[in-house]
Motif scaffolding. Sequence first.
Motif, short mmCIF file in Angstrom:
data_model
loop_
_atom_site.label_atom_id
_atom_site.label_comp_id
_atom_site.label_asym_id
_atom_site.label_seq_id
_atom_site.Cartn_x
_atom_site.Cartn_y
_atom_site.Cartn_z
N ARG A 292 1.82 6.94 -6.80
CA ARG A 292 -0.03 7.85 -6.92
C ARG A 292 0.56 10.25 -6.56
O ARG A 292 0.57 9.97 -6.93
N ARG A 293 1.48 9.29 -6.03
CA ARG A 293 1.78 11.08 -4.88
C ARG A 293 3.20 11.28 -6.14
O ARG A 293 3.96 12.50 -5.46
N TRP B 279 0.83 4.43 -2.47
CA TRP B 279 0.54 5.88 -1.97
C TRP B 279 1.66 6.79 -2.34
O TRP B 279 1.33 8.09 -3.38
N SER B 280 2.77 6.04 -2.62
CA SER B 280 3.60 7.16 -2.57
C SER B 280 4.09 6.51 -4.68
O SER B 280 4.23 8.12 -4.93
N TRP C 166 0.36 -1.53 0.44
CA TRP C 166 0.22 0.39 0.32
C TRP C 166 0.97 1.28 0.01
O TRP C 166 0.32 2.41 -1.08
#
Length: 191
Positions: free
Chosen positions: A29-30, A26-27, A22
């Motif tokens: 997508r950012r 998350w990283s 996850w």
Amino acid sequence: MDRLAEWPAHTAAVLPFIVVVWLGMWSGRRRILEDPAAHRVLLRCVAAGGLAVAFLGGLPYALVAAGAIHVDTATLEATAYLHSASGMSGGPGYVALFGLLALRFPKGRQLSSVEAVAALGRRSLSGYLLQSVAWTALFVPFTLDLGGSTYTAFAAAVAVWIVSVLAAGALEARGQRGPAEWLLRRLTYGR
């Protein structure tokens, strides 16, 4: 009934892996690793925290394995579980560390070795599969069984990693995806 007893322990063992996956999503997508300068504080915290947890969590098991301390079977199992669970934090820690190291090489002036490591990251599924097959061929007792000596195992592990980096660099130079990434896209999206 055996499976009911195994379920909580298995869930607890898999949970750190799910969290790490996850965090990677998350990283990604950012775009944290695409712009490490803008995320320097976060990368420092993750590198220091992740590597510290992995080191401290693996230390008791390493001391037992080295023969520095002797424990009973229950404690040995607990240290092995702690080693496994805390080791998951080493992955994000190393990724963050490599993101910080990338700041040392400005865009357009990256070394070819840095580009090759980045190419392996873009072909991580193929690299993982290549290394898994290599570990099986090199270390399993019914194959070459090179795991008897720490130095031999370390040298073989480094050699396999270098081969995977060189292979990824060669694919990058030709503008090709890794074979596993190509197959995954083909199965997912068709032609």
